[in-house]
Design a protein around this motif. Structure first.
Motif, PDB file in Angstrom:
ATOM      1  N   MET A  41       0.817  -1.213   0.000  1.00 53.28           N
ATOM      2  CA  MET A  41       0.000   0.000   0.000  1.00 53.28           C
ATOM      3  C   MET A  41       0.852   1.266   0.000  1.00 53.28           C
ATOM      4  O   MET A  41       0.412   2.290  -0.487  1.00 53.28           O
ATOM      5  N   LYS A  43       3.609   3.471  -1.542  1.00 51.20           N
ATOM      6  CA  LYS A  43       4.227   3.558  -2.863  1.00 51.20           C
ATOM      7  C   LYS A  43       5.515   4.370  -2.776  1.00 51.20           C
ATOM      8  O   LYS A  43       5.512   5.488  -2.260  1.00 51.20           O
ATOM      9  N   GLU A  48       4.486   4.947  -9.587  1.00 52.68           N
ATOM     10  CA  GLU A  48       3.328   4.620  -8.747  1.00 52.68           C
ATOM     11  C   GLU A  48       2.852   5.848  -7.972  1.00 52.68           C
ATOM     12  O   GLU A  48       1.647   6.067  -7.822  1.00 52.68           O
ATOM     13  N   VAL A  52      -0.937   7.530  -8.215  1.00 52.65           N
ATOM     14  CA  VAL A  52      -1.819   7.801  -7.077  1.00 52.65           C
ATOM     15  C   VAL A  52      -2.155   9.282  -7.037  1.00 52.65           C
ATOM     16  O   VAL A  52      -3.319   9.661  -6.844  1.00 52.65           O
ATOM     17  N   SER A  55      -4.711  10.161  -9.605  1.00 51.74           N
ATOM     18  CA  SER A  55      -6.042   9.616  -9.324  1.00 51.74           C
ATOM     19  C   SER A  55      -6.803  10.511  -8.346  1.00 51.74           C
ATOM     20  O   SER A  55      -8.032  10.509  -8.335  1.00 51.74           O
ATOM     21  N   ALA A  70       3.178   8.256  -1.135  1.00 55.68           N
ATOM     22  CA  ALA A  70       1.825   7.981  -1.625  1.00 55.68           C
ATOM     23  C   ALA A  70       1.378   6.655  -1.045  1.00 55.68           C
ATOM     24  O   ALA A  70       2.194   5.754  -0.823  1.00 55.68           O
ATOM     25  N   SER A  72      -1.991   3.735  -1.241  1.00 60.59           N
ATOM     26  CA  SER A  72      -3.207   3.313  -1.917  1.00 60.59           C
ATOM     27  C   SER A  72      -3.588   1.945  -1.367  1.00 60.59           C
ATOM     28  O   SER A  72      -2.805   0.996  -1.432  1.00 60.59           O
ATOM     29  N   ASN A  75     -10.210   1.530  -0.864  1.00 63.81           N
ATOM     30  CA  ASN A  75     -10.830   2.773  -1.346  1.00 63.81           C
ATOM     31  C   ASN A  75     -10.156   4.016  -0.773  1.00 63.81           C
ATOM     32  O   ASN A  75     -10.727   5.087  -0.765  1.00 63.81           O
ATOM     33  N   TYR A  76      -8.927   3.884  -0.324  1.00 62.82           N
ATOM     34  CA  TYR A  76      -8.193   4.955   0.341  1.00 62.82           C
ATOM     35  C   TYR A  76      -6.935   5.284  -0.460  1.00 62.82           C
ATOM     36  O   TYR A  76      -6.166   4.392  -0.808  1.00 62.82           O
ATOM     37  N   GLU A  77      -6.742   6.574  -0.781  1.00 60.46           N
ATOM     38  CA  GLU A  77      -5.530   7.016  -1.465  1.00 60.46           C
ATOM     39  C   GLU A  77      -5.061   8.316  -0.826  1.00 60.46           C
ATOM     40  O   GLU A  77      -5.881   9.170  -0.467  1.00 60.46           O
ATOM     41  N   SER A  78      -3.757   8.451  -0.684  1.00 60.79           N
ATOM     42  CA  SER A  78      -3.229   9.705  -0.132  1.00 60.79           C
ATOM     43  C   SER A  78      -1.863  10.008  -0.729  1.00 60.79           C
ATOM     44  O   SER A  78      -1.136   9.106  -1.150  1.00 60.79           O
ATOM     45  N   THR A 169     -12.151  14.959  -1.128  1.00 61.80           N
ATOM     46  CA  THR A 169     -10.742  14.807  -0.782  1.00 61.80           C
ATOM     47  C   THR A 169     -10.392  15.802   0.315  1.00 61.80           C
ATOM     48  O   THR A 169     -10.654  16.993   0.182  1.00 61.80           O
TER      49      THR A 169
END
Length: 193
Positions: A41, A43, A48, A52, A55, A70, A72, A75-78, A169
């Motif tokens: 998760m 990156k 990559e 992220v 996105s 980063a 991912s 359903n969570y990305e930061s 976000t």
């Protein structure tokens, strides 16, 4: 009779031992699989990290900064944008959770970011509320200040929620009040597209 009872007891112990061994093997494989997924998760590869970041939203990285981290997972990305030199203190974090409500309170935003970072940074008190425009929409901004836990360093935190590429976000900018750069923030939020 004694021998028969002893054999029955040993058989029972053997069955319980076999069940425990099976359970231990299952737990080992489950923990190993979770560890593999958790490791993936975070990156670190530039491609990559860029994927992220895009996105969440397109943006210009401020001069003297880089997208340093980063994440991912499901359903969570930061993404976290940090100064490239040790002298800078402001960091920019964007957290997008697909399916998250856009009607978040300041407390809910703070809790989400603390969970993302795994810690509480300071006891913050609101010092200002205002509106800004991000991606053509007005958003409510909360500015808070407080001392970093265990220090005399005064921190400022700028937080809002905007519509990213996949939904609401959270955008948080945090740094010491001594190094606060309002122009950098203005330029950064104007670059979000």
């Amino acid at each position: 009779i004694f021998l028969k009872e002893e054999i029955t007891r040993l058989q029972g112990i053997g069955i319980v031992g076999a069940l425990c061994l099976c359970a231990a093997v299952i737990v080992f494989f489950v923990v190993r699989e979770l560890g593999t997924r958790m490791k993936g998760m975070v990156k670190t590869d530039p491609a990559e990290i860029a994927s992220v970041s895009k996105s969440i939203a397109e943006f210009d990285v401020p001069q003297g900064y880089e997208v340093g981290l980063a994440m991912s997972f499901l359903n969570y990305e930061s993404v976290t944008i940090m100064p490239t030199d040790a002298g800078g203190s402001m960091s920019i974090t964007m957290v997008q959770v697909t399916g998250m409500s856009s009607d978040l309170t300041d407390e809910q935003m703070q809790q989400a970011l603390e969970q993302q970072g795994g810690q509480k940074s300071a006891n913050m008190s609101m010092v200002e509320q205002r509106t800004e425009t991000i991606r053509g929409e007005e958003v409510a901004v909360t500015v808070s200040e407080g001392n970093a836990t265990g220090t005399n360093v005064r921190l400022r935190q700028w937080m809002t929620v905007f519509n990213g590429n996949k939904g609401p976000t959270i955008l948080m900018i945090q740094g010491s009040t001594a190094d606060w750069d309002e122009d950098l923030i203005t330029d950064f939020i104007a670059s979000i597209r």
